[in-house]
Write an enzyme that holds these catalytic residues in place. Structure first.
Site, PDB file in Angstrom:
ATOM      1  N   SER A  73       0.798  -1.220   0.000  1.00 33.86           N
ATOM      2  CA  SER A  73       0.000   0.000   0.000  1.00 33.86           C
ATOM      3  C   SER A  73       0.835   1.277   0.000  1.00 33.86           C
ATOM      4  O   SER A  73       0.524   2.218  -0.745  1.00 33.86           O
ATOM      5  CB  SER A  73      -0.970  -0.009   1.184  1.00 33.86           C
ATOM      6  OG  SER A  73      -1.964  -1.001   1.003  1.00 33.86           O
ATOM      7  N   LYS A 120     -10.235  -5.351  10.046  1.00 34.20           N
ATOM      8  CA  LYS A 120     -11.370  -4.960   9.207  1.00 34.20           C
ATOM      9  C   LYS A 120     -12.712  -5.041   9.922  1.00 34.20           C
ATOM     10  O   LYS A 120     -13.639  -4.313   9.582  1.00 34.20           O
ATOM     11  CB  LYS A 120     -11.396  -5.817   7.939  1.00 34.20           C
ATOM     12  CG  LYS A 120     -10.230  -5.535   6.995  1.00 34.20           C
ATOM     13  CD  LYS A 120     -10.344  -6.336   5.706  1.00 34.20           C
ATOM     14  CE  LYS A 120      -9.200  -6.020   4.765  1.00 34.20           C
ATOM     15  NZ  LYS A 120      -9.332  -6.715   3.461  1.00 34.20           N
ATOM     16  N   ASN A 157     -12.146  -1.672   5.102  1.00 33.00           N
ATOM     17  CA  ASN A 157     -10.722  -1.629   4.761  1.00 33.00           C
ATOM     18  C   ASN A 157     -10.232  -0.188   4.570  1.00 33.00           C
ATOM     19  O   ASN A 157      -9.066   0.032   4.272  1.00 33.00           O
ATOM     20  CB  ASN A 157     -10.427  -2.451   3.498  1.00 33.00           C
ATOM     21  CG  ASN A 157     -10.816  -1.736   2.218  1.00 33.00           C
ATOM     22  OD1 ASN A 157     -11.773  -0.965   2.190  1.00 33.00           O
ATOM     23  ND2 ASN A 157     -10.075  -1.991   1.147  1.00 33.00           N
ATOM     24  N   ASP A 192     -12.664  -2.904  -1.368  1.00 29.31           N
ATOM     25  CA  ASP A 192     -12.366  -4.208  -1.956  1.00 29.31           C
ATOM     26  C   ASP A 192     -13.460  -4.639  -2.927  1.00 29.31           C
ATOM     27  O   ASP A 192     -13.184  -5.197  -3.997  1.00 29.31           O
ATOM     28  CB  ASP A 192     -12.225  -5.283  -0.862  1.00 29.31           C
ATOM     29  CG  ASP A 192     -10.916  -5.191  -0.109  1.00 29.31           C
ATOM     30  OD1 ASP A 192      -9.923  -4.715  -0.699  1.00 29.31           O
ATOM     31  OD2 ASP A 192     -10.874  -5.597   1.066  1.00 29.31           O
ATOM     32  N   ALA A 213     -13.712 -19.654   1.788  1.00 29.86           N
ATOM     33  CA  ALA A 213     -14.845 -19.110   2.543  1.00 29.86           C
ATOM     34  C   ALA A 213     -14.413 -18.124   3.609  1.00 29.86           C
ATOM     35  O   ALA A 213     -15.125 -17.929   4.589  1.00 29.86           O
ATOM     36  CB  ALA A 213     -15.632 -20.254   3.187  1.00 29.86           C
ATOM     37  N   GLY A 214     -13.262 -17.473   3.428  1.00 27.82           N
ATOM     38  CA  GLY A 214     -12.799 -16.508   4.413  1.00 27.82           C
ATOM     39  C   GLY A 214     -13.377 -15.125   4.171  1.00 27.82           C
ATOM     40  O   GLY A 214     -14.367 -14.946   3.462  1.00 27.82           O
ATOM     41  N   TYR A 258      -1.098 -11.955  -4.950  1.00 24.25           N
ATOM     42  CA  TYR A 258      -0.170 -11.220  -5.821  1.00 24.25           C
ATOM     43  C   TYR A 258       1.287 -11.549  -5.519  1.00 24.25           C
ATOM     44  O   TYR A 258       2.182 -11.158  -6.278  1.00 24.25           O
ATOM     45  CB  TYR A 258      -0.395  -9.703  -5.738  1.00 24.25           C
ATOM     46  CG  TYR A 258      -0.179  -9.077  -4.374  1.00 24.25           C
ATOM     47  CD1 TYR A 258       1.094  -8.706  -3.949  1.00 24.25           C
ATOM     48  CD2 TYR A 258      -1.251  -8.828  -3.526  1.00 24.25           C
ATOM     49  CE1 TYR A 258       1.290  -8.121  -2.714  1.00 24.25           C
ATOM     50  CE2 TYR A 258      -1.068  -8.240  -2.294  1.00 24.25           C
ATOM     51  CZ  TYR A 258       0.201  -7.883  -1.889  1.00 24.25           C
ATOM     52  OH  TYR A 258       0.395  -7.301  -0.660  1.00 24.25           O
TER      53      TYR A 258
END
Length: 278
Positions: free
Chosen positions: A24, A73, A94, A110, A134-135, A222
């Protein structure tokens, strides 16, 4: 702890634990340079759930916004003055925009970031889709699919508790969610759009099951990149959307929310991210 910027300066940062890996700062600083925001700074801070209230209490009027990663979050909710409908829909923030009066507004970039990343790669609509995992990211994927998917979504998960959770998100977000065991995950590849939301290494064994004519794979990782699944997918001629695509698109929205300047420089931010990963 948080310090004070110069009289003209504005501050922003990403918080989380662990945070050292975060791209970021690279993305946001590249945007500031391109936008001519010479007095803006963007840093990273190691902050866990226990430390979040104290960190927020220590911010002064120079602060414009915060990016949040895990495990913050959901922990941030009771510390906010307002939450957007998008963030509330998945119970995940976020982005925190800090008003001049100190008001804290939570948002989620997001979800629109996923939609924008898919649109950039030519995916405007999908007749059906599959989600691997499933998170927390999977719930954002379901929210994104609520905007572009016209048919059923099958979630491949481990355990009935996870399956029930995903069905619950479907009901909440207006998506027809069906669930299947992880042992059948290779069947996901029959869908025109597959979103892989699992941690690094989880889908590696599935690379051998990529069909001859795959549709679109959105792999939210990524680093490392490409994943074995993404490599096999692109090798078979399928379209691949990467985690960096998502990271950049959600960061573009964060920059615009925090600075009030739009459009944020997408291409410049992506180039900075690619350079950092190399």
């Amino acid at each position: 702890m948080t310090g004070t910027a110069t009289a003209e300066g504005r501050r922003a940062a990403v918080l989380g634990s662990p945070i050292a890996h975060s791209l970021s700062p690279v993305l946001h600083r590249a945007a500031y340079r391109e936008l001519g925001l010479a007095h803006w700074s963007y840093d990273r801070f190691e902050v866990d759930e226990a430390g979040l209230p104290g960190f927020l209490a220590g911010l002064d009027a120079s602060w414009a916004g915060l990016s949040l990663t895990m495990p913050l979050k959901r922990a941030v909710f009771p510390l906010l003055d307002a939450v957007t409908e998008t963030a509330a829909s998945v119970e995940a923030v976020n982005t925190v925009v800090l008003g001049a009066d100190g008001r804290r507004t939570g948002d989620n970039t997001d979800i629109p970031g996923m939609v924008a990343a898919l649109r950039e790669r030519g995916v405007e609509k999908a007749e059906s889709a599959a989600v691997l995992g499933a998170g927390a990211t999977a719930s954002s994927a379901v929210a994104a699919l609520s905007r572009i998917c016209t048919g059923p979504v099958t979630a491949y998960v481990r355990g009935e508790a996870r399956a029930a959770e995903m069905r619950g998100w479907g009901e909440r977000l207006g998506v027809d969610i069906r669930t299947a065991p992880w042992s059948e995950a290779a069947a996901a590849f029959d869908a025109p759009l597959v979103i892989a939301t699992t941690p690094a290494g989880t889908t590696d064994a599935l690379a051998a099951s990529v069909p001859d004519r795959p549709g679109t794979l959105f792999d939210v990782l990524y680093e490392p990149w490409p994943t074995p699944l993404a490599s096999a997918w692109s090798g078979a001629g399928g379209r691949v959307v990467s985690g960096l695509d998502l990271l950049v698109h959600q960061a573009v929205l964060q920059v615009e929310l925090m600075t009030g300047r739009a459009p944020a420089p997408l291409d410049v931010m992506r180039a900075a991210g690619e350079k950092a990963l190399r």
